[in-house]
Design a protein around this motif. Structure first.
Motif, PDB file in Angstrom:
ATOM      1  N   HIS A 192      -5.452   0.780  -0.507  1.00  0.00           N
ATOM      2  CA  HIS A 192      -5.539   2.333  -0.181  1.00  0.00           C
ATOM      3  C   HIS A 192      -4.375   3.530  -1.172  1.00  0.00           C
ATOM      4  CE1 HIS A 192      -8.777   2.537   2.859  1.00  0.00           C
ATOM      5  NE2 HIS A 192      -7.888   1.745   3.345  1.00  0.00           N
ATOM      6  N   ILE A 193      -3.414   2.764  -0.850  1.00  0.00           N
ATOM      7  CA  ILE A 193      -2.993   4.018  -1.692  1.00  0.00           C
ATOM      8  C   ILE A 193      -3.315   3.982  -3.534  1.00  0.00           C
ATOM      9  CG2 ILE A 193      -0.079   4.670  -2.811  1.00  0.00           C
ATOM     10  CD1 ILE A 193       0.582   2.939  -0.249  1.00  0.00           C
ATOM     11  N   CYS A 242       3.327   8.465   0.476  1.00  0.00           N
ATOM     12  CA  CYS A 242       2.187   8.630   0.857  1.00  0.00           C
ATOM     13  C   CYS A 242       2.293   8.447   2.551  1.00  0.00           C
ATOM     14  CB  CYS A 242       1.091   7.187  -0.283  1.00  0.00           C
ATOM     15  SG  CYS A 242      -0.369   7.093   0.232  1.00  0.00           S
ATOM     16  N   ALA A 259      -4.162   8.739   2.284  1.00  0.00           N
ATOM     17  CA  ALA A 259      -4.974   8.121   1.797  1.00  0.00           C
ATOM     18  C   ALA A 259      -5.874   7.526   3.113  1.00  0.00           C
ATOM     19  CB  ALA A 259      -4.322   6.871   0.624  1.00  0.00           C
ATOM     20  N   GLY A 260      -6.709   6.494   3.178  1.00  0.00           N
ATOM     21  CA  GLY A 260      -7.268   6.158   3.905  1.00  0.00           C
ATOM     22  C   GLY A 260      -8.151   6.520   4.409  1.00  0.00           C
ATOM     23  N   VAL A 309      -2.840  -1.833   2.408  1.00  0.00           N
ATOM     24  CA  VAL A 309      -2.887  -1.097   1.665  1.00  0.00           C
ATOM     25  C   VAL A 309      -2.463  -0.289   0.631  1.00  0.00           C
ATOM     26  CG1 VAL A 309      -1.164   0.959   3.535  1.00  0.00           C
ATOM     27  CG2 VAL A 309      -1.836  -0.378   4.359  1.00  0.00           C
ATOM     28  N   SER A 367      -5.942   5.275   8.282  1.00  0.00           N
ATOM     29  CA  SER A 367      -7.134   4.327   8.887  1.00  0.00           C
ATOM     30  C   SER A 367      -7.219   4.120  10.260  1.00  0.00           C
ATOM     31  CB  SER A 367      -7.000   3.317   7.625  1.00  0.00           C
ATOM     32  OG  SER A 367      -6.033   2.598   8.274  1.00  0.00           O
ATOM     33  N   ALA A 394      -0.967   6.776   4.518  1.00  0.00           N
ATOM     34  CA  ALA A 394      -1.910   5.789   4.769  1.00  0.00           C
ATOM     35  C   ALA A 394      -2.291   5.864   6.073  1.00  0.00           C
ATOM     36  CB  ALA A 394      -1.724   4.146   4.009  1.00  0.00           C
TER      37      ALA A 394
END
Ligand code: KG4
Length: 338
Positions: free
Chosen positions: A115-116, A132, A268-269, A112, A136, A134
């Motif tokens: 991802h960030i 952030c 993100a993700g 993770v 997914s 995240a």
């Protein structure tokens, strides 16, 4: 500094070469989506076996595309948690072998955190601190990113991840796996008020969320329509579903940024690819005068460039692994075990 990075936490095998974190020289991805679509979800053993088959070829191809020799590599970075354990172990062992044979440091990277870091690749001007979100297939967390390696989770899902919820809703609607993109496409032009769907709230935890109620609501609507022989407004259901997910995620992330006093928000993700979530974040950021960073689609899903980027910052922070590095199916973003 040139880093060879490896990602194999789920059903994408990926190898990249990055320079000084943010410059991507090669970014090879082999997606196994087709192989798992048949089963409606990722089959862990099939994922591991496919990683084994393609990882060496991807590494060779990444080096060729980057135009470098093996001897140019300064360090090897690898995703070691969280993810499917058998899948992670393939990447970890490959990275160990590579680091050992090249006699360079091995850098363990939390998936993770990677991802960030995709945001650092996409946006050279972005620096911590920021909040952030995240999102997914396996993780849904709101993270206070104080520094490149100093961060903590301030909100998370109590059950399903957002991506998992998209995939399950897609499945019941008869869409292929992974279901996020087909759901996104189906929702285009649909009436997002066609169905009243739940938005979770967790008492005493303003940034936490739950997606199981939403998932069950969609399953019940579809089964009900089937049992009664009614025609379902699938487009309206997909649009209402996307709105419910977005309403669960976007205001919480904005609230978190406000309460931390940050003017910057990143997303993100894989689920960051969702058009409704992107649009709602853009509107909220504009309204509140915040800077918003959302990576391009290719950097939203699993890739190894993001692991190389985060690996660079972990390296600068002195993080190293030895040849006894293990893989972990679960691990907090702020309590790393090495
Ligand atoms: O980050 P990712 O590639 O892998 C994990 O680390 O889990 O995310 C995959 C997830 C899947 O659940 C997929 O359905 C979802 O991201 N996804 C989307 C979209 N594109 C991919 N979800 C919603 N809308 C999309 N456009």
């Amino acid at each position: 500094m040139l880093i060879l990075s490896i990602e194999s936490s789920c059903d994408e095998t990926a190898v990249a070469v990055t320079r000084n974190g943010r410059e991507v020289l090669a970014d090879e991805i082999f997606s196994q989506d087709d192989m798992h679509a048949l089963y409606g979800g990722v089959v862990p053993e099939i994922a591991s076996r496919n990683h084994i088959t393609v990882i060496s070829r991807l590494a060779d191809s990444a080096l060729t595309k980057a135009g470098i020799e093996r001897s140019d590599i300064d360090a090897v970075a690898v995703t070691y948690a969280p993810g499917l354990i058998g899948a992670l172990l393939v990447g970890v062992n490959f990275a160990k072998g590579a680091a050992m044979s090249l006699n360079v440091p091995l850098i363990p990277v939390h998936h993770v955190r990677g991802h960030i870091a995709a945001n650092y690749i996409a946006f050279p001007e972005l620096e911590p601190p920021f909040v952030c979100l995240a999102i997914s297939g396996g993780n849904t967390v709101i993270v206070d990113v104080r520094g490149y390696t100093d961060m903590s989770v301030i909100g998370s899902t109590h059950d399903d991840a957002a991506g998992e919820c998209f995939d399950k809703a897609a499945r019941v609607l008869g869409l292929p796996y992974p279901g996020g993109l087909p759901m996104d496409r189906l929702a285009q032009g649909g009436d997002d008020t066609a169905f009243k769907l739940p938005r979770s709230k967790i008492d005493g935890h303003p940034y936490d969320m739950s997606f199981s109620g939403l998932k069950t609501a969609v399953v019940n609507i579809v089964h009900n329509a089937e049992q009664k022989g009614e025609t379902l407004d699938k487009q309206g259901l997909a649009a209402s579903f996307a709105a419910a997910v977005s309403d669960t995620l976007v205001p919480r992330t904005m609230d978190a940024a406000r309460s931390l006093g940050y003017d910057t928000i990143a997303v993100a993700g894989g689920v960051a690819a969702n058009s409704r979530i992107r649009a709602d974040f853009e509107a909220a950021a504009l309204r509140e005068g915040k800077r918003l960073f959302v990576p391009p689609l290719r950097l939203c899903g699993d890739n190894a460039a993001m692991i190389g980027c985060q690996g660079y910052y972990e390296y600068l922070a002195g993080i190293r692994a030895e040849s006894d590095l293990n893989a972990y199916a679960t691990m907090d973003i702020d309590r790393l075990i090495i």
